[in-house]
Every structure is written in C-alpha cells, then in structure tokens.
Design a protein around this motif. Structure first.
Motif, PDB file in Angstrom:
ATOM      1  N   LYS A 248      37.516  42.378  37.627  1.00  9.75           N
ATOM      2  CA  LYS A 248      37.072  41.050  38.214  1.00  9.75           C
ATOM      3  C   LYS A 248      39.003  41.257  37.822  1.00  9.75           C
ATOM      4  O   LYS A 248      39.759  40.378  39.450  1.00  9.75           O
ATOM      5  CB  LYS A 248      37.193  39.463  36.839  1.00  9.75           C
ATOM      6  CG  LYS A 248      37.418  38.466  37.793  1.00  9.75           C
ATOM      7  CD  LYS A 248      36.820  37.473  36.843  1.00  9.75           C
ATOM      8  CE  LYS A 248      37.354  36.242  37.716  1.00  9.75           C
ATOM      9  NZ  LYS A 248      36.530  35.099  36.375  1.00  9.75           N
ATOM     10  N   ALA A 249      39.868  41.714  37.309  1.00 10.86           N
ATOM     11  CA  ALA A 249      40.928  41.505  37.369  1.00 10.86           C
ATOM     12  C   ALA A 249      41.770  42.861  38.447  1.00 10.86           C
ATOM     13  O   ALA A 249      42.905  43.099  38.362  1.00 10.86           O
ATOM     14  CB  ALA A 249      41.555  41.447  35.703  1.00 10.86           C
ATOM     15  N   LEU A 250      40.779  44.199  38.922  1.00  4.33           N
ATOM     16  CA  LEU A 250      41.232  45.151  39.241  1.00  4.33           C
ATOM     17  C   LEU A 250      42.542  44.788  40.482  1.00  4.33           C
ATOM     18  O   LEU A 250      43.393  45.204  40.702  1.00  4.33           O
ATOM     19  CB  LEU A 250      40.073  45.513  39.920  1.00  4.33           C
ATOM     20  CG  LEU A 250      40.439  47.345  39.959  1.00  4.33           C
ATOM     21  CD1 LEU A 250      40.936  48.096  39.074  1.00  4.33           C
ATOM     22  CD2 LEU A 250      39.130  48.141  40.326  1.00  4.33           C
ATOM     23  N   ALA A 251      42.028  43.994  41.677  1.00  3.16           N
ATOM     24  CA  ALA A 251      42.257  43.484  42.779  1.00  3.16           C
ATOM     25  C   ALA A 251      43.759  43.256  42.056  1.00  3.16           C
ATOM     26  O   ALA A 251      45.144  43.326  42.846  1.00  3.16           O
ATOM     27  CB  ALA A 251      41.883  43.207  43.472  1.00  3.16           C
ATOM     28  N   ARG A 252      43.805  42.051  41.102  1.00  4.60           N
ATOM     29  CA  ARG A 252      45.327  41.410  41.346  1.00  4.60           C
ATOM     30  C   ARG A 252      46.161  42.238  40.682  1.00  4.60           C
ATOM     31  O   ARG A 252      47.369  43.143  40.817  1.00  4.60           O
ATOM     32  CB  ARG A 252      44.668  40.512  39.991  1.00  4.60           C
ATOM     33  CG  ARG A 252      46.091  39.664  39.541  1.00  4.60           C
ATOM     34  CD  ARG A 252      46.147  38.604  38.847  1.00  4.60           C
ATOM     35  NE  ARG A 252      44.790  38.569  37.524  1.00  4.60           N
ATOM     36  CZ  ARG A 252      43.747  39.022  36.850  1.00  4.60           C
ATOM     37  NH1 ARG A 252      43.433  37.960  38.516  1.00  4.60           N
ATOM     38  NH2 ARG A 252      43.324  38.925  35.993  1.00  4.60           N
ATOM     39  N   GLU A 253      45.424  43.746  39.817  1.00  2.29           N
ATOM     40  CA  GLU A 253      46.521  45.041  39.206  1.00  2.29           C
ATOM     41  C   GLU A 253      47.220  45.603  40.183  1.00  2.29           C
ATOM     42  O   GLU A 253      48.611  46.195  40.464  1.00  2.29           O
ATOM     43  CB  GLU A 253      45.810  45.185  38.270  1.00  2.29           C
ATOM     44  CG  GLU A 253      45.604  44.480  37.419  1.00  2.29           C
ATOM     45  CD  GLU A 253      46.454  44.033  36.089  1.00  2.29           C
ATOM     46  OE1 GLU A 253      47.662  44.886  36.412  1.00  2.29           O
ATOM     47  OE2 GLU A 253      46.600  42.573  35.893  1.00  2.29           O
ATOM     48  N   ILE A 254      46.395  45.913  41.238  1.00  2.00           N
ATOM     49  CA  ILE A 254      46.491  46.876  42.642  1.00  2.00           C
ATOM     50  C   ILE A 254      47.691  45.782  43.185  1.00  2.00           C
ATOM     51  O   ILE A 254      49.275  46.744  43.577  1.00  2.00           O
ATOM     52  CB  ILE A 254      45.359  47.236  43.694  1.00  2.00           C
ATOM     53  CG1 ILE A 254      44.628  47.745  42.251  1.00  2.00           C
ATOM     54  CG2 ILE A 254      45.666  47.753  44.580  1.00  2.00           C
ATOM     55  CD1 ILE A 254      43.170  48.191  43.369  1.00  2.00           C
ATOM     56  N   LEU A 255      47.300  44.621  42.946  1.00  2.47           N
ATOM     57  CA  LEU A 255      48.010  44.266  44.016  1.00  2.47           C
ATOM     58  C   LEU A 255      49.297  44.013  43.626  1.00  2.47           C
ATOM     59  O   LEU A 255      50.784  43.711  43.930  1.00  2.47           O
ATOM     60  CB  LEU A 255      47.503  42.821  44.835  1.00  2.47           C
ATOM     61  CG  LEU A 255      47.050  42.125  45.862  1.00  2.47           C
ATOM     62  CD1 LEU A 255      46.293  41.504  45.952  1.00  2.47           C
ATOM     63  CD2 LEU A 255      47.627  43.371  46.960  1.00  2.47           C
ATOM     64  N   ARG A 256      49.849  43.936  41.767  1.00  2.00           N
ATOM     65  CA  ARG A 256      50.661  44.199  41.230  1.00  2.00           C
ATOM     66  C   ARG A 256      52.022  44.696  41.531  1.00  2.00           C
ATOM     67  O   ARG A 256      53.226  45.301  41.043  1.00  2.00           O
ATOM     68  CB  ARG A 256      51.307  43.461  39.943  1.00  2.00           C
ATOM     69  CG  ARG A 256      50.301  42.086  39.654  1.00  2.00           C
ATOM     70  CD  ARG A 256      50.582  42.152  37.873  1.00  2.00           C
ATOM     71  NE  ARG A 256      49.501  40.645  37.681  1.00  2.00           N
ATOM     72  CZ  ARG A 256      48.993  40.383  36.409  1.00  2.00           C
ATOM     73  NH1 ARG A 256      48.600  40.946  35.311  1.00  2.00           N
ATOM     74  NH2 ARG A 256      48.667  39.577  35.722  1.00  2.00           N
TER      75      ARG A 256
END
Length: 460
Positions: A248-256
């Motif tokens: 669930k947090a994968l895309a958010r970590e990538i966008l960081r």
C-alpha cells in the motif's frame, strides 16, 4: 572506508552476466515495440482507406494503446519484482507475437451499417498488444543488474537503439509491403521476428539484484562531492527509501524519491514530440511534400540516422564523462539534448521547404534522442534495487503524459484542415519545458545516488 559511511561493509564481487547475446535478447523488448509503432505509422494512410476512418480515430488508437501500455506497466513491475525478469520478458514476447499475427487478420467489412466495424476489431486486438509491450519495468532493472553502474547509460542507449532498429525495419520494409500488398502484410512480417526474440530471451540467465550499485562505492568515494553525500547518508541510517514497505505504501515511497520524480516528469514532457512523430512523421512528409509511402519510407530512415546516433551516442557520452569524474554528466547531457531539440523543431516546422526542413529535422532528432540512455539511467541510479521494478512501472505511468502528442496533433490537424506541419509546430516547445525540469534534478542526484549505493552495500 575513506570518505564513506564508516561502516565495515564488504563490497560484493561483481558478476558479469551481460554478454553480447544477452544485449541482443534484451533489445528485442524495444525492437519489437518500436517496429510495431513504425509499422502503424507507415500504414496510417492504408488503414484510413481500408477502414474509412479519419485522422482523429488513428490518433485515438495510438493514445489508447499508450494508455493501456502505461498502466499495464504497473502489473509488469509487480511481477518483475517477484519472478525472474528473463522469464517474464520471454512470456511477454511470445504473447506479443501471437497478437501481431492476429491483428493482421482484422477484416474490412461493414456490420449493421457501420463501415468502421473492422477497425473496431483491429482496435480491440491492438490494445492487448500494447499491454505486452510494457516491458520497461523488467528490462531496465535487468540491464542495471547485468552491467556496471558507470556503463549503465551506454547499455540503456544500446537497448533503446533496438527500438530504432525495429522502427527503421518497420518504416522501410513496412512501406514497401504497404504499397505492394497492403497494411496486413506489414503486420504479419513481425511474427517470425517475435518468435526469435522469445526463444533468445528464454535462454538468458537472471543476474543478482543490486550488485552493480554496491560495486560503485569506490568510485563515489573518490569524488569529494560523492564522499560528502556518503557521509551525510551515514548520519541518516533510516532513509525512507532504504526501508521495506508494504504494498500500500510502495507508490508513496517511490514518489518520495526526489531525483526519480523530477526526471520521470521531465522525460514525459520532453517526449511528447516523440509520440507525435512516431505516428505522424511519415504522414507529415506525404502531405507536406506530396510523397508516396515508399518515398517517405526511404526518407524517414535517412533522417532517422541522426536519431539513432543520438540514442546510441548519448549514453556513451554521459558514461565517459562520469568515468572522468563528472557525477552529474547524465543530467547535463539530458538538458543539452532536450533544450536544443525544442529550438530546432520550431525552426524545422516553420518552413515548407524540404531542403531546409529535412536537415533541421535530422539535427532535432539527434538532439531529442541524445538524453535517452542518460535519463533512463538516472531513474535507475536514484532508485534502490528493491524498489526498482515497481519504480520503473510508476515512471511509465508518469511519463504517460507523452502519449498526448499523437492525439493532440491528430486533433489539431483535423481542426486545421489536415495541416500536420502547423499541428507539429504547435507542440514543438514541449521539450524545452522538459529541459527546465531536468535542472531541478541536479540538486538532488548525488545525494540520492549515495543513498542507493549505501543501501546496496548494506544489503548485499
């Protein structure tokens, strides 16, 4: 380790799996896609007459295929993160081959009074074809693990040059087949080539992940700026990108990932013209200079020599500068390429003289493709190995903005009375905007590279 993190970590020995045959196998990923796109480009006039559809319909087809391919990349990224990337690519090549053969069988007929019924069938077959072309999330990380980091841009340039080879093949032979036998023959010619790529990829070995990043530690330590970034990274041991995250947090970590974010957006904007020319290039020559498909097919590869040289040479140039100590070499090559291309495209589409337009377009094509290897390498450099496959997938979605080029030019051309020259002129400044966005990445690149190398050493 001098100038490094100060931790007693051992850099793993690099294993070299990347042979010449392996590069040929990986190049099929872009070669097949580039060839299919060039075949569609060369067959636009034949498809229009066969299915009785306007420019805007063909633009919509290209846009829809790009949309499907971009979002299908998310699935490719997930699968590539869980299974051998060589096996996944072989499966995708095989499916692509079958779908290309099926598309050549789409009939031209009227159903319930609708003359475009055959085009609807063709449309529906081409969408899953584009899904099987979403290979970047597997291919780019695979290249990053096959070859050393200071060769990464050049190897990705060779990989993308495969698309140029496929495009030239599709334009030249496709043009002859379209003129002599119609568009179906141009599509059917890809079946045996697709089978060859499938077999070759299925026989490749899968390399260990992240090993090449760890091996770059010494080179980074030898640079004063790199050593400073490594020291700063050592003081921040809990960098978000180095943590294992939930799905669930994968895309958010990538966008960081700051450098990744800036480069992905910049590439998408800069490549709007590539999308437009991919579909409308041959038609531009036919309408503006009254050429046949065969003549346009012969001229386009001549102009494409510059684009091929840019695609191939940009990575080698950036890697050479990197080995000489210019850590931001890939960023500077990208800025010069995209910025120069925007200016030259404007000049090229302002003229109606073939003698003037042709050399300008050759120069613009060279500049536009020069950043190909360096910019994709930047995405890999700034992404930790455990995030690389899904990050490449999300990058495809972000870069999906470039897909607007083909339908936008198609719509503008229709509004302007099928004037492709003016339509292409209107979108020429896009790469100038992208060059400006690359300037942002120069502030964060070295820091993010140090984070990736440090994590690779610690987890290797």
């Amino acid at each position: 380790m001098p100038g490094g993190s100060g931790k007693n970590t051992r850099v793993p020995r690099v294993l070299f799996y990347g042979s010449g045959t392996t590069m040929v196998a990986v190049c099929f990923a872009n070669g097949l896609q580039g060839g299919r796109a060039a075949t569609l480009s060369q067959a636009t006039e034949s498809l229009k007459h066969s299915f009785h559809v306007p420019d805007v319909a063909l633009g919509a087809l290209t846009f829809t295929m790009a949309t499907a391919g971009a979002f299908a990349a998310l699935g490719t990224g997930i699968l590539a993160n869980r299974m051998a990337r060589t096996r996944l690519l072989a499966i995708m090549f095989g499916l692509w081959t079958g779908l290309m053969g099926l598309s050549a069988l789409a009939p031209s007929f009227s159903l319930f009074g609708l003359g475009v019924s055959g085009f609807v069938i063709f449309f529906l077959v081409m969408i899953p074809t584009s899904i099987t072309e979403a290979t970047d999330p597997a291919a780019l990380p695979l290249i990053s693990d096959y070859w050393p980091l200071n060769e990464r841009a050049s190897k990705i340039s060779v990989f993308n040059a495969g698309a140029g080879v496929g495009a030239i093949f599709g334009i030249t032979l496709g043009g002859v087949l379209v003129d002599q036998f119609g568009w179906r023959a141009a599509y059917a010619m890809w079946v045996p080539l697709g089978l060859a790529g499938t077999i070759l990829m299925a026989t490749r070995r899968e390399p260990p992940r992240g090993r090449q990043d760890a091996a770059f530690l010494q080179e980074l330590e030898e640079s004063p700026e790199g050593a400073e970034a490594l020291a700063a990274e050592a003081r921040e041991p809990h960098h978000p990108a180095a943590q294992q995250v939930s799905r669930k947090a994968l895309a958010r970590e990538i966008l960081r990932l700051r450098t990744w974010r800036s480069v992905a957006i910049a590439m998408g904007v800069s490549q709007i013209m590539i999308s437009a020319l991919g579909l409308w290039g041959p038609a531009y020559f036919k309408r503006t200079f009254h050429m046949s498909a065969t003549k346009a097919g012969l001229l386009t590869p001549v102009l494409g020599v510059g684009a091929f040289a840019g695609t191939l040479g940009g990575g080698f140039l950036a890697d050479r500068l990197l080995r000489q100590g210019v850590l931001r070499a890939r960023i500077w090559v990208s800025i010069v390429g995209y910025g120069g291309a925007g200016l030259v495209f404007i000049a090229a589409f302002m003229t109606t003289s073939l003698v003037v337009a042709a050399p300008l377009l050759a120069v613009a094509g060279t500049l536009l493709t020069l950043p190909t290897g360096p910019s994709f390498a930047l995405l890999m450099d700034a992404t930790p190995s455990h995030l690389r496959e899904p990050a490449a997938a999300v990058a495809d979605v972000v870069m999906y903005v470039n897909a607007i080029g083909a339908p936008l030019v198609g719509a503008l051309s229709t509004l302007l009375g099928d004037n492709l020259r003016i339509a292409l002129l209107c979108i020429s400044p896009a790469s100038l905007v992208g060059a400006g966005l690359f300037l942002v990445a120069r502030h964060t690149y070295v820091t993010d590279l140090a984070m990736v190398v440090t994590e690779a050493v610690e987890t290797g």
